[in-house]
Structure formats: structure tokens, C-alpha cells
Write a protein that holds these residues in place. Sequence first.
Motif, PDB file in Angstrom:
ATOM      1  N   SER A  33      -6.099  -3.869  -2.304  1.00 30.00           N
ATOM      2  CA  SER A  33      -7.552  -3.788  -2.371  1.00 30.00           C
ATOM      3  C   SER A  33      -7.987  -2.464  -2.980  1.00 30.00           C
ATOM      4  O   SER A  33      -7.348  -1.429  -2.784  1.00 30.00           O
ATOM      5  N   CYS A  34      -9.087  -2.513  -3.710  1.00 30.72           N
ATOM      6  CA  CYS A  34      -9.650  -1.291  -4.287  1.00 30.72           C
ATOM      7  C   CYS A  34     -10.786  -0.727  -3.446  1.00 30.72           C
ATOM      8  O   CYS A  34     -11.415   0.269  -3.823  1.00 30.72           O
ATOM      9  N   ALA A  35     -11.072  -1.375  -2.309  1.00 35.21           N
ATOM     10  CA  ALA A  35     -12.172  -0.919  -1.461  1.00 35.21           C
ATOM     11  C   ALA A  35     -11.913   0.514  -0.984  1.00 35.21           C
ATOM     12  O   ALA A  35     -10.816   0.821  -0.493  1.00 35.21           O
ATOM     13  N   PRO A  36     -12.894   1.394  -1.131  1.00 38.64           N
ATOM     14  CA  PRO A  36     -12.670   2.804  -0.766  1.00 38.64           C
ATOM     15  C   PRO A  36     -12.409   3.030   0.715  1.00 38.64           C
ATOM     16  O   PRO A  36     -11.771   4.016   1.091  1.00 38.64           O
ATOM     17  N   ASP A  37     -12.888   2.133   1.554  1.00 37.45           N
ATOM     18  CA  ASP A  37     -12.708   2.315   2.988  1.00 37.45           C
ATOM     19  C   ASP A  37     -11.577   1.457   3.556  1.00 37.45           C
ATOM     20  O   ASP A  37     -11.464   1.291   4.774  1.00 37.45           O
ATOM     21  N   ALA A  38     -10.729   0.899   2.692  1.00 39.18           N
ATOM     22  CA  ALA A  38      -9.611   0.072   3.156  1.00 39.18           C
ATOM     23  C   ALA A  38      -8.609   0.923   3.931  1.00 39.18           C
ATOM     24  O   ALA A  38      -8.399   2.104   3.623  1.00 39.18           O
ATOM     25  N   PHE A  39      -7.994   0.313   4.921  1.00 34.35           N
ATOM     26  CA  PHE A  39      -6.968   0.983   5.730  1.00 34.35           C
ATOM     27  C   PHE A  39      -5.644   0.910   4.986  1.00 34.35           C
ATOM     28  O   PHE A  39      -5.135  -0.184   4.717  1.00 34.35           O
ATOM     29  N   ASP A  40      -5.075   2.041   4.642  1.00 36.66           N
ATOM     30  CA  ASP A  40      -3.827   2.092   3.872  1.00 36.66           C
ATOM     31  C   ASP A  40      -2.634   1.940   4.814  1.00 36.66           C
ATOM     32  O   ASP A  40      -2.402   2.787   5.677  1.00 36.66           O
ATOM     33  N   CYS A  41      -1.888   0.851   4.644  1.00 30.69           N
ATOM     34  CA  CYS A  41      -0.726   0.575   5.502  1.00 30.69           C
ATOM     35  C   CYS A  41       0.535   1.290   5.038  1.00 30.69           C
ATOM     36  O   CYS A  41       1.597   1.141   5.663  1.00 30.69           O
ATOM     37  N   GLY A  42       0.435   2.034   3.950  1.00 29.86           N
ATOM     38  CA  GLY A  42       1.546   2.869   3.529  1.00 29.86           C
ATOM     39  C   GLY A  42       2.806   2.130   3.140  1.00 29.86           C
ATOM     40  O   GLY A  42       3.903   2.689   3.206  1.00 29.86           O
ATOM     41  N   GLY A  43       2.668   0.875   2.737  1.00 29.64           N
ATOM     42  CA  GLY A  43       3.835   0.097   2.327  1.00 29.64           C
ATOM     43  C   GLY A  43       4.624  -0.492   3.475  1.00 29.64           C
ATOM     44  O   GLY A  43       5.692  -1.072   3.273  1.00 29.64           O
ATOM     45  N   GLY A  44       4.096  -0.373   4.692  1.00 24.90           N
ATOM     46  CA  GLY A  44       4.770  -0.962   5.843  1.00 24.90           C
ATOM     47  C   GLY A  44       4.657  -2.476   5.843  1.00 24.90           C
ATOM     48  O   GLY A  44       3.854  -3.064   5.106  1.00 24.90           O
ATOM     49  N   THR A  45       5.461  -3.117   6.690  1.00 29.10           N
ATOM     50  CA  THR A  45       5.461  -4.578   6.784  1.00 29.10           C
ATOM     51  C   THR A  45       4.466  -5.030   7.841  1.00 29.10           C
ATOM     52  O   THR A  45       4.541  -4.616   9.001  1.00 29.10           O
ATOM     53  N   LEU A  46       3.533  -5.878   7.415  1.00 31.08           N
ATOM     54  CA  LEU A  46       2.522  -6.392   8.326  1.00 31.08           C
ATOM     55  C   LEU A  46       2.984  -7.738   8.874  1.00 31.08           C
ATOM     56  O   LEU A  46       3.240  -8.680   8.114  1.00 31.08           O
ATOM     57  N   LEU A  47       3.116  -7.817  10.186  1.00 33.76           N
ATOM     58  CA  LEU A  47       3.541  -9.043  10.862  1.00 33.76           C
ATOM     59  C   LEU A  47       2.398  -9.588  11.709  1.00 33.76           C
ATOM     60  O   LEU A  47       1.519  -8.831  12.128  1.00 33.76           O
ATOM     61  N   PRO A  48       2.426 -10.878  12.004  1.00 31.27           N
ATOM     62  CA  PRO A  48       1.491 -11.388  13.006  1.00 31.27           C
ATOM     63  C   PRO A  48       1.785 -10.705  14.342  1.00 31.27           C
ATOM     64  O   PRO A  48       2.910 -10.252  14.588  1.00 31.27           O
ATOM     65  N   GLY A  49       0.789 -10.612  15.208  1.00 26.04           N
ATOM     66  CA  GLY A  49       1.027 -10.068  16.537  1.00 26.04           C
ATOM     67  C   GLY A  49       2.164 -10.808  17.213  1.00 26.04           C
ATOM     68  O   GLY A  49       2.255 -12.033  17.148  1.00 26.04           O
TER      69      GLY A  49
END
Length: 390
Positions: free
Chosen positions: A38-54
Motif C-alpha cells: 500500500s502507498c497509504a502514508p498512514d499504513a502500518f509497516d509489517c517490515g516484511g514479516g509473515t502475516l498469519l490468521p489469528g
Amino acid sequence: MILTNCRLLPELSGGIASENGSVEILNGKIIQVSAQPSCAPDAFDCGGGTLLPGLIDLHTHITILGGVGAGKEHDPQAVLIDAMECARRFLDYGFTTIRDCGSINRAAHYVRDAVNRGIIEGPRIFSSGRQISTSADSPKNAATNASINFADGEADTRRAVREECVNLADFIKIYASGSAYLPTGIPKHPIMDYDEICAAVNAARANGRYVAAHCHADSAIRSCIRAGVRTIEHATFLGSETLQLLLDTPDCWLVPTFSAMYVSQTDPEAKAFWEARLNPMLRQCADAIGEAYRQGAKIGFGTDSSAVMTQYRLGKEFQMRHELAGMAPIDILTQATKTNAEILGLSDVIGEIRNGLCADLALFCGNPDKGFTVMYDRPAHVWKCGELVR
């Protein structure tokens, strides 16, 4: 809110694979999953980590295990406070949903309701209330006694199931074989006969519930499958013929719990006792569940451990499934998310990262689908219903 620069696994993200994807969340739900950042300025940067479902733990106890509530059986308020503190710690490890398989004085019911009403912080909880067992396994342990509704015979079993339903249990937990947790229990012995199991299943169904069965013994597992039990907990001594019956039976899942057999005691005498009792069971279970996995059995994820215990801190359930039972990392991750949501009947609510589902998410630093030791540690961030909770 938008999360960006996150790895997405196609098996758990509606088929979308990405090394730097993005997930948009609105009102606690996922509204867009993209392979593009995303290019949104307020997006949360996950730093390349792996996003899993809870993550989802289908077999835990927020009392009893780790001594939570022990010695306080006659003080319900004290048990409840301990249970609330224990429950919130599951979020530390990325578990946004848990199934409590028996609590002291039905304390998990009250914690569940407090979480649902926003009074306290904690995971989504499904609670069985008190477990149903027979006099054959009656313990001399106050905490365990306070979590069990004892019943003998079909009529008494139906009475116990109805009592738990009236007290708002989400599902019914029965003891079909002896307990390994109790020093006097004999895990290879069935302690509930087929007719009693059928009575429990039928009474649960009549009240819109299903049955989860504590089963170590092969004969008990077989009886439970035939009777219509939904989840077989532990399945330690699962035999080849019983496995075939399971494979031929729809809507029945195994929920092995390897980490329950991890010995963490430091006292030499206690350590020696539990190693002698549990190590042979662990070897047998690894062989049996490993074969079930290779044969394509439906397997859910449970621990029979608690977030206050060493097993959780070390990620032992993930490690033991991988190293002892030979399960592939992506399959274990699927068990702990998508499969467990299916078992709960919540595939349209949780368990994946896709549009319309709750934004229950856990961000892990690294690539757990490749280097599974990532799962032996805590996640970097956890969201429940789109709210950052860790």
C-alpha cells in the motif's frame, strides 16, 4: 487501517501469495487483501514479516493447568481472577481464539462472557464448562473434581449433558478413557462405554451442541468415532483399524496434544515420575499421529497446555508436531487456523486472511513456512477484530 509490506501465504490468504502484500481493515473486518504493498502514508509497516490468521488452540484450560485456580476451589471469585489473568496471556502468543475443555466451577464461561462484553481483554473463548466423566476415573484432586460432572449410565450421562447445556456450555467434553494427568489414571483403559457415549452425543445434539472426547485408548477412540463424537482429543494409542474408520467417517477430527506430554518439572523425583509415565506415550502418539497425517486424516491443533506454562513459551506444540510427527510447517499452520475454524463451524468468521472475515491476525518475524523455528517464539504483533492487542 492498512497493514503493508507483509508476507502472505496463499494457503491462508485466499490464494494470494506475496512477499510484500497489504491487508485493509474496516470496522474489525478484512475488506481487501492484495499482493501489492500500500502507498497509504498512514499504513502500518509489517517490515516484511509473515502475516498469519489469528491462531486457534482447540484444547486448553484457563484453570487447572499450571496450577491456575488450584487451592481456591471454594472461592469462585479468586478462581475467576486467576482465570482472567491466564486467558489474556494467550494473546501474547498470537492465539486469538481458544477452546477451554473444562474449567473449575465453569469459570471459563464467565471469562468468555466478560471478553465478549468488552469488560476484559482476552481471546475469543469457547467453553465446555465442567467435563463429564465416570466414577471409574474419580480423582482425589480438589481442582479436578471441581471441573468434572460425574455421571454413570446412560440416564445420568444425559442428565449431566443437559446440566452443562443449561449452564450455557458451547460444547460438551467427555472422558472416554483414563487420564494421563492423574497419577492414578490408566490412559489405555476406556472408562465410558459405547451406550454412555451415544447418550452424551444424542443429548448434546438435541441441545445444539457437539461432543469433544478425551481419548487415549484405541478402543475408546473407536467407540467415540462410531457414536458421532466430533473431535477426538489426544488420540495417543490410535490403531490402524481405528484410523481407517476415522478416514471413512465425515465430520470427525483428531486433535492431538503433543505438548501436554512435555515434561517441564525441575524437581528430580517429579521429573523422573512424569518422564517414565509420559515419554512412552509421546513416542506412541508421534508414531500414531504421524501415520494418521500421512494417510490424510483431518487433524486440528490443540495443546492441552496453558499460556502460563513452559510449553507455550517454547512453542512446543509446533515443534513436536514438526520434529516428532513429521508434519510440514504449512500444514501445521493450517491446522492452527483454517482447519480449527472449520471444526468450530466458523470458517466464515475466522481462520483465514480474506475479505469479510474478522481481522484476527498475528505477525511473525521471519518465514514460518520455511524456517519453522519462527513459531517457537512470540509474534511481533497481534490484532483481534482489527484492534492491535500486542
